[in-house]
Design a protein around this motif. Sequence first.
Motif, PDB file in Angstrom:
ATOM      1  N   MET B  73       0.893  -1.088   0.048  1.00 14.42           N
ATOM      2  CA  MET B  73       0.146  -0.063   0.132  1.00 14.42           C
ATOM      3  C   MET B  73       0.781   1.525   0.036  1.00 14.42           C
ATOM      4  O   MET B  73       0.690   2.093  -0.611  1.00 14.42           O
ATOM      5  CB  MET B  73      -1.044   0.029   1.202  1.00 14.42           C
ATOM      6  N   ASN B  74       2.100   1.299   0.745  1.00 13.87           N
ATOM      7  CA  ASN B  74       2.732   2.561   0.771  1.00 13.87           C
ATOM      8  C   ASN B  74       3.464   2.880  -0.536  1.00 13.87           C
ATOM      9  O   ASN B  74       3.377   3.642  -1.077  1.00 13.87           O
ATOM     10  CB  ASN B  74       4.173   1.858   1.618  1.00 13.87           C
ATOM     11  N   SER B  75       3.778   1.526  -1.318  1.00 17.30           N
ATOM     12  CA  SER B  75       4.350   1.922  -2.623  1.00 17.30           C
ATOM     13  C   SER B  75       3.297   2.455  -3.570  1.00 17.30           C
ATOM     14  O   SER B  75       3.592   3.205  -4.400  1.00 17.30           O
ATOM     15  CB  SER B  75       4.498   0.337  -3.251  1.00 17.30           C
ATOM     16  N   VAL B  76       1.944   1.773  -3.480  1.00 22.73           N
ATOM     17  CA  VAL B  76       0.655   2.215  -4.451  1.00 22.73           C
ATOM     18  C   VAL B  76       0.594   3.842  -3.964  1.00 22.73           C
ATOM     19  O   VAL B  76       0.285   4.611  -4.722  1.00 22.73           O
ATOM     20  CB  VAL B  76      -0.403   1.505  -4.025  1.00 22.73           C
ATOM     21  N   ILE B  77       0.538   4.158  -2.468  1.00 23.52           N
ATOM     22  CA  ILE B  77       0.175   5.505  -2.285  1.00 23.52           C
ATOM     23  C   ILE B  77       1.221   6.559  -2.829  1.00 23.52           C
ATOM     24  O   ILE B  77       0.926   7.632  -3.235  1.00 23.52           O
ATOM     25  CB  ILE B  77      -0.066   5.599  -0.820  1.00 23.52           C
ATOM     26  N   ALA B 220      11.728   3.774   7.524  1.00 27.07           N
ATOM     27  CA  ALA B 220      11.929   2.626   8.288  1.00 27.07           C
ATOM     28  C   ALA B 220      11.011   1.791   8.160  1.00 27.07           C
ATOM     29  O   ALA B 220      10.345   1.482   7.057  1.00 27.07           O
ATOM     30  CB  ALA B 220      12.492   3.037   9.517  1.00 27.07           C
ATOM     31  N   ALA B 221      10.453   1.292   9.152  1.00 32.16           N
ATOM     32  CA  ALA B 221       9.594   0.299   9.359  1.00 32.16           C
ATOM     33  C   ALA B 221       8.009   0.733   8.611  1.00 32.16           C
ATOM     34  O   ALA B 221       7.194  -0.019   8.061  1.00 32.16           O
ATOM     35  CB  ALA B 221       9.108  -0.304  10.559  1.00 32.16           C
ATOM     36  N   LYS B 222       7.557   2.101   8.893  1.00 31.67           N
ATOM     37  CA  LYS B 222       6.278   2.425   8.825  1.00 31.67           C
ATOM     38  C   LYS B 222       5.901   2.786   7.543  1.00 31.67           C
ATOM     39  O   LYS B 222       5.045   2.281   6.745  1.00 31.67           O
ATOM     40  CB  LYS B 222       6.041   3.607   9.754  1.00 31.67           C
ATOM     41  N   ALA B 223       6.475   3.619   6.761  1.00 35.80           N
ATOM     42  CA  ALA B 223       6.180   4.253   5.398  1.00 35.80           C
ATOM     43  C   ALA B 223       7.058   3.579   4.247  1.00 35.80           C
ATOM     44  O   ALA B 223       7.069   3.960   3.280  1.00 35.80           O
ATOM     45  CB  ALA B 223       6.695   5.726   5.402  1.00 35.80           C
ATOM     46  N   ALA B 224       8.001   2.496   4.872  1.00 31.77           N
ATOM     47  CA  ALA B 224       8.961   1.813   3.670  1.00 31.77           C
ATOM     48  C   ALA B 224       7.942   1.090   2.352  1.00 31.77           C
ATOM     49  O   ALA B 224       6.981   0.509   2.712  1.00 31.77           O
ATOM     50  CB  ALA B 224       9.668   0.862   4.194  1.00 31.77           C
ATOM     51  N   PRO B 225       8.147   1.931   1.507  1.00 34.57           N
ATOM     52  CA  PRO B 225       7.387   1.043   0.163  1.00 34.57           C
ATOM     53  C   PRO B 225       8.222  -0.328  -0.174  1.00 34.57           C
ATOM     54  O   PRO B 225       9.312  -0.649   0.488  1.00 34.57           O
ATOM     55  CB  PRO B 225       7.671   1.958  -0.770  1.00 34.57           C
ATOM     56  N   MET B 250       5.985 -10.416  -6.033  1.00 39.18           N
ATOM     57  CA  MET B 250       4.757  -9.584  -5.710  1.00 39.18           C
ATOM     58  C   MET B 250       5.006  -8.114  -6.143  1.00 39.18           C
ATOM     59  O   MET B 250       4.290  -7.345  -6.304  1.00 39.18           O
ATOM     60  CB  MET B 250       4.258  -9.737  -4.426  1.00 39.18           C
ATOM     61  N   ALA B 251       6.341  -7.613  -5.932  1.00 35.18           N
ATOM     62  CA  ALA B 251       7.015  -6.307  -5.982  1.00 35.18           C
ATOM     63  C   ALA B 251       6.847  -5.888  -7.516  1.00 35.18           C
ATOM     64  O   ALA B 251       6.700  -4.833  -7.806  1.00 35.18           O
ATOM     65  CB  ALA B 251       8.243  -6.319  -5.113  1.00 35.18           C
ATOM     66  N   ILE B 252       7.219  -6.863  -8.220  1.00 31.27           N
ATOM     67  CA  ILE B 252       7.529  -6.386  -9.631  1.00 31.27           C
ATOM     68  C   ILE B 252       6.565  -6.810 -10.492  1.00 31.27           C
ATOM     69  O   ILE B 252       6.418  -6.085 -11.604  1.00 31.27           O
ATOM     70  CB  ILE B 252       8.885  -6.897 -10.203  1.00 31.27           C
TER      71      ILE B 252
END
Lengths: 290, 276
Positions: B73-77, B220-225, B250-252
Amino acid sequence: MSTQHSRSAARIMIAPATFLLLAWMLIPLCMTLYYSFRRYRLLTPDRQGWVGFRNYENFLTNPAFTSALINTLVLVLGVLIITVVLGILLAILLDQPFKGQGIVRILVIAPFFVMPTVSALVWKNMFMNPVNGLFAYAAKAVGLEPYDFLSQAPLMSIIGIVSWQWLPFATLILLTAIQSLDSEQMEAAEMDGASALNRFWFITLPHLSRAITVVILIQTIFLLSIFAEILVTTNGGPGTASTNLTYLVYAESLLNYDVGEGSAGGVVAIILANIVAIFLMRAIGKNLDA
Amino acid sequence: MARAISKRRTVIVTILAWTIGLLIFFPILWTVITSFKTEAEAIADPPSLFWFNWTLENYNVVNARSNYPLHFMNSVIISLGSTLIGLAIAVPAAWSMAFVPSKQTKNILMWMLSTKMLPSVGVLIPIYLISRNLGLLDSRIALVVILTLINLPIIVWMLYTYFKEIPIDILEAARMDGASLKSEILYILTPMALPGIASTMLLNIILAWNEAFWTLNLTAAKAAPLTAFIASYSSPEGLFYAKLSAASTMAIAPILIMGWFSQKQLVRGLTFGAVK
């Protein structure tokens, strides 16, 4: 048609983008310059003060700097040579008619879309690992000693990984350029008895020269700031064997907590990148006129 | 005779091209295949290409154990957010530069491009300190803002090269027919501009999704994409090949699919219109 009214409207429409980019460029740049003349360590933030050029002195006389500079050059040049030469050959091949052209194109372009951390990890663990990597299996299968790529030849291994990522980019752009080559000119040359090599040398290559320039210049921008691949595979080591300028500045500032020296390194990196940028702007600016 | 030669040639080219294509693609293919193996099979010697017990277990484990959905979700956002904001800023700018060019237009464009030459590491410290002082380290907001600014020049340039190709004469024809400014924009310009905007968006989502300097340094942990999350596998955990492969796949996968659709735009976007 453009009246005074639409002119000022146009200015208002450009303003946000211009203003934001200006702020994005100037504020951090001034801060980097400011810190580069200050003593500032994140562990002892109270002891600050002006130190003149001492940060620059420390950064430039650090033995790691020389090796980082050389590594940066080797990395950029190595990847450029590999991707441009293979890219030209591959583009010529893919330009020929054959079955499944579309699918092969998709296969070739794919590595470009793999995020740097993933490609670095996949190559590091599943291919280059001296115990469980595919290369190790292959070596053992033919009776050779497995080779520990990332500790024996860290920089060369990283060049390999980065070339894999950027070959698709070079190929795609060169292929696009080749496809705009006038086929009648080629046929005429063929009729006149020009050999394949001559046709390549005197027609294809000159036609590609602008695309090659673009590939070189754009890749150089990105290659100068290679970071994730090094962080994930070698952490710049062993020693500083695979530390480039970007990684060195990162290590100084966020691993050694020396903001002052890191900033000085940042300024050095900016100056070097600008030397490259001048050439790039000229090439693209010329194209804008055309 | 000439025909026979060209037929043989096609066969050779086909074989050669497919071999090289598969070779280049192999690391990705191997990652996907390994993601369906058990950990034991993933490091089995000799390795097996297809003949093993295919399992989805790794995907379950990765999803359950490592908060994978959060990083996804971080990556998407981050990638979507920075692209949309970037477009909102860039569309008016590119629009007016393409349709109401002034003497300054070329200079502004070149200057915007020049901001792209600023190496990220040169401004790492200020951005890091500003984010820290604003309490924005490890936050999505900081990354959305930074990625917007990083990619803004590319967005403006791409849009500009697309908008430039819209024939301006058509507007005059419409005006003669009595079209108002509103209907001009709504019915004529927008439909012609949309494909360009869409491809700009696609390419920028890809670039933002794969950005790996700021995402690694500021989260770090929270916002890491996903870029940063995957990097955490470089610890000894990376020795779990099957799980690493599942996380990587899943990432690519989403971006690989988008990328295949944007091949043509990629050339134009990344060469700032120099090669089309």
